[in-house]
Scaffold this motif. Sequence first.
Motif, PDB file in Angstrom:
ATOM      1  N   ALA A   1     -83.186  -8.049 -56.862  1.00  0.00           N
ATOM      2  CA  ALA A   1     -83.060  -9.372 -57.486  1.00  0.00           C
ATOM      3  C   ALA A   1     -82.349 -10.374 -56.582  1.00  0.00           C
ATOM      4  N   GLY A   2     -81.955  -9.922 -55.399  1.00  0.00           N
ATOM      5  CA  GLY A   2     -81.320 -10.833 -54.439  1.00  0.00           C
ATOM      6  C   GLY A   2     -79.819 -10.909 -54.533  1.00  0.00           C
ATOM      7  N   MET A   3     -79.199  -9.956 -55.235  1.00  0.00           N
ATOM      8  CA  MET A   3     -77.750  -9.989 -55.431  1.00  0.00           C
ATOM      9  C   MET A   3     -77.030  -9.067 -54.460  1.00  0.00           C
ATOM     10  N   PRO A   4     -75.859  -9.468 -53.960  1.00  0.00           N
ATOM     11  CA  PRO A   4     -74.996  -8.514 -53.272  1.00  0.00           C
ATOM     12  C   PRO A   4     -74.466  -7.512 -54.292  1.00  0.00           C
ATOM     13  N   THR A   5     -74.050  -6.336 -53.833  1.00  0.00           N
ATOM     14  CA  THR A   5     -73.620  -5.299 -54.763  1.00  0.00           C
ATOM     15  C   THR A   5     -72.375  -4.579 -54.258  1.00  0.00           C
ATOM     16  N   ALA A   6     -71.680  -3.939 -55.204  1.00  0.00           N
ATOM     17  CA  ALA A   6     -70.559  -3.061 -54.876  1.00  0.00           C
ATOM     18  C   ALA A   6     -70.766  -1.752 -55.622  1.00  0.00           C
ATOM     19  N   LEU A   7     -70.612  -0.648 -54.917  1.00  0.00           N
ATOM     20  CA  LEU A   7     -70.708   0.679 -55.517  1.00  0.00           C
ATOM     21  C   LEU A   7     -69.311   1.258 -55.624  1.00  0.00           C
ATOM     22  N   VAL A   8     -68.884   1.558 -56.854  1.00  0.00           N
ATOM     23  CA  VAL A   8     -67.553   2.124 -57.062  1.00  0.00           C
ATOM     24  C   VAL A   8     -67.697   3.636 -57.222  1.00  0.00           C
TER      25      VAL A   8
ATOM     26  N   GLU B   1     -75.206 -15.363 -54.878  1.00  0.00           N
ATOM     27  CA  GLU B   1     -73.786 -15.639 -55.077  1.00  0.00           C
ATOM     28  C   GLU B   1     -73.165 -14.774 -56.177  1.00  0.00           C
ATOM     29  N   ILE B   2     -73.971 -13.857 -56.724  1.00  0.00           N
ATOM     30  CA  ILE B   2     -73.522 -13.006 -57.830  1.00  0.00           C
ATOM     31  C   ILE B   2     -73.367 -11.576 -57.334  1.00  0.00           C
ATOM     32  N   LEU B   3     -72.154 -11.067 -57.313  1.00  0.00           N
ATOM     33  CA  LEU B   3     -71.904  -9.684 -56.939  1.00  0.00           C
ATOM     34  C   LEU B   3     -72.027  -8.803 -58.181  1.00  0.00           C
ATOM     35  N   TYR B   4     -72.926  -7.826 -58.131  1.00  0.00           N
ATOM     36  CA  TYR B   4     -73.051  -6.890 -59.245  1.00  0.00           C
ATOM     37  C   TYR B   4     -72.353  -5.595 -58.866  1.00  0.00           C
ATOM     38  N   VAL B   5     -71.454  -5.149 -59.732  1.00  0.00           N
ATOM     39  CA  VAL B   5     -70.632  -3.976 -59.463  1.00  0.00           C
ATOM     40  C   VAL B   5     -71.040  -2.847 -60.399  1.00  0.00           C
ATOM     41  N   GLY B   6     -71.389  -1.688 -59.828  1.00  0.00           N
ATOM     42  CA  GLY B   6     -71.800  -0.569 -60.658  1.00  0.00           C
ATOM     43  C   GLY B   6     -71.507   0.761 -60.003  1.00  0.00           C
ATOM     44  N   ASP B   7     -71.859   1.819 -60.725  1.00  0.00           N
ATOM     45  CA  ASP B   7     -71.590   3.173 -60.251  1.00  0.00           C
ATOM     46  C   ASP B   7     -72.858   3.952 -59.933  1.00  0.00           C
TER      47      ASP B   7
ATOM     48  N   MET C   1     -71.785 -17.363 -50.059  1.00  0.00           N
ATOM     49  CA  MET C   1     -70.508 -16.981 -50.665  1.00  0.00           C
ATOM     50  C   MET C   1     -70.720 -16.271 -51.992  1.00  0.00           C
ATOM     51  N   ILE C   2     -69.805 -15.404 -52.318  1.00  0.00           N
ATOM     52  CA  ILE C   2     -69.793 -14.771 -53.637  1.00  0.00           C
ATOM     53  C   ILE C   2     -68.932 -15.634 -54.564  1.00  0.00           C
ATOM     54  N   ARG C   3     -69.548 -16.117 -55.644  1.00  0.00           N
ATOM     55  CA  ARG C   3     -68.839 -16.990 -56.581  1.00  0.00           C
ATOM     56  C   ARG C   3     -68.666 -16.347 -57.956  1.00  0.00           C
ATOM     57  N   ALA C   4     -69.419 -15.293 -58.204  1.00  0.00           N
ATOM     58  CA  ALA C   4     -69.358 -14.621 -59.506  1.00  0.00           C
ATOM     59  C   ALA C   4     -69.375 -13.112 -59.305  1.00  0.00           C
ATOM     60  N   VAL C   5     -68.706 -12.404 -60.198  1.00  0.00           N
ATOM     61  CA  VAL C   5     -68.713 -10.946 -60.175  1.00  0.00           C
ATOM     62  C   VAL C   5     -69.096 -10.463 -61.570  1.00  0.00           C
ATOM     63  N   VAL C   6     -70.144  -9.637 -61.638  1.00  0.00           N
ATOM     64  CA  VAL C   6     -70.615  -9.095 -62.906  1.00  0.00           C
ATOM     65  C   VAL C   6     -70.499  -7.579 -62.846  1.00  0.00           C
ATOM     66  N   PHE C   7     -69.874  -7.007 -63.865  1.00  0.00           N
ATOM     67  CA  PHE C   7     -69.594  -5.572 -63.890  1.00  0.00           C
ATOM     68  C   PHE C   7     -70.507  -4.818 -64.837  1.00  0.00           C
ATOM     69  N   ASP C   8     -70.941  -3.656 -64.392  1.00  0.00           N
ATOM     70  CA  ASP C   8     -71.523  -2.663 -65.270  1.00  0.00           C
ATOM     71  C   ASP C   8     -70.405  -2.158 -66.197  1.00  0.00           C
TER      72      ASP C   8
ATOM     73  N   ALA D   1     -80.061 -15.639 -65.216  1.00  0.00           N
ATOM     74  CA  ALA D   1     -80.292 -16.805 -66.078  1.00  0.00           C
ATOM     75  C   ALA D   1     -79.007 -17.299 -66.742  1.00  0.00           C
ATOM     76  N   VAL D   2     -78.050 -16.403 -66.968  1.00  0.00           N
ATOM     77  CA  VAL D   2     -76.848 -16.807 -67.686  1.00  0.00           C
ATOM     78  C   VAL D   2     -75.641 -17.046 -66.777  1.00  0.00           C
ATOM     79  N   VAL D   3     -75.727 -16.603 -65.545  1.00  0.00           N
ATOM     80  CA  VAL D   3     -74.638 -16.864 -64.595  1.00  0.00           C
ATOM     81  C   VAL D   3     -74.936 -18.182 -63.885  1.00  0.00           C
ATOM     82  N   PRO D   4     -73.986 -19.109 -63.818  1.00  0.00           N
ATOM     83  CA  PRO D   4     -74.265 -20.448 -63.283  1.00  0.00           C
ATOM     84  C   PRO D   4     -74.247 -20.532 -61.753  1.00  0.00           C
ATOM     85  N   PHE D   5     -74.746 -19.495 -61.109  1.00  0.00           N
ATOM     86  CA  PHE D   5     -74.832 -19.490 -59.650  1.00  0.00           C
ATOM     87  C   PHE D   5     -76.120 -18.804 -59.232  1.00  0.00           C
ATOM     88  N   ALA D   6     -76.507 -18.989 -57.978  1.00  0.00           N
ATOM     89  CA  ALA D   6     -77.716 -18.370 -57.457  1.00  0.00           C
ATOM     90  C   ALA D   6     -77.528 -16.863 -57.344  1.00  0.00           C
TER      91      ALA D   6
END
Length: 220
Positions: free
Chosen positions: A172-179, A154-160, A1-8, A146-151
Amino acid sequence: MIRAVVFDVGECLVDETREYGTWADWLGVPRHTFAAMFGAVIAQGRDYREVFEEFRPGFDLYEQRQARADVGRPEHFDESDLYSDVRPALAALREAGLWLGIAGNQTVRAGGILRGLFAEDVDLIGTSDDWGASKPDPEFFVRVAAVVPFAPEEILYVGDRVDNDLRPAVAAGMPTALVRRGPWATIQWRTEEAVELPTFRIDSLTELPQLIGKFNAGER
């Protein structure tokens, strides 16, 4: 599951049109000429900082940022530079119970501006200058994890950007979204990596809550 979303930041949350225009002005170059060279450098797969050297050999971006600040023309962005979907998307993601962060290649000054804009909206604001690591260095995403409290998975990184955002985040093992906006995504959108690497390809950040909901429900 995706539990966190981190944005560029740049061209994900912040429209950098005005800022790059001020750099053209600083260099004494017509804005359309600067923009054309910017696109050419990106299309060639070169570091965007080489754009400045095309107009002024030996250009040092960090030194020139300070020079601009010294004469009262520092880098700047504000609420008016945010893409129109940013606030609605953050609100919807927060309502959906997701942990939210912002992490990008930004200066200490830019980090301060981001905290002024988003301190009440997200759980983390981190910059490359804060961490001493810049994308696409894998260490940047080690810091994110290291700073996001999930594996990482479970961290979606969103960037362009495919090169700075998707490629190292996937490694790094993260799911991603390309905008799809800004020069990088526009130029890279139809490349093989831009099609195959991201978990989601989106035209607006407001698509994320529904896509994440379906993903977490097993609708792939």
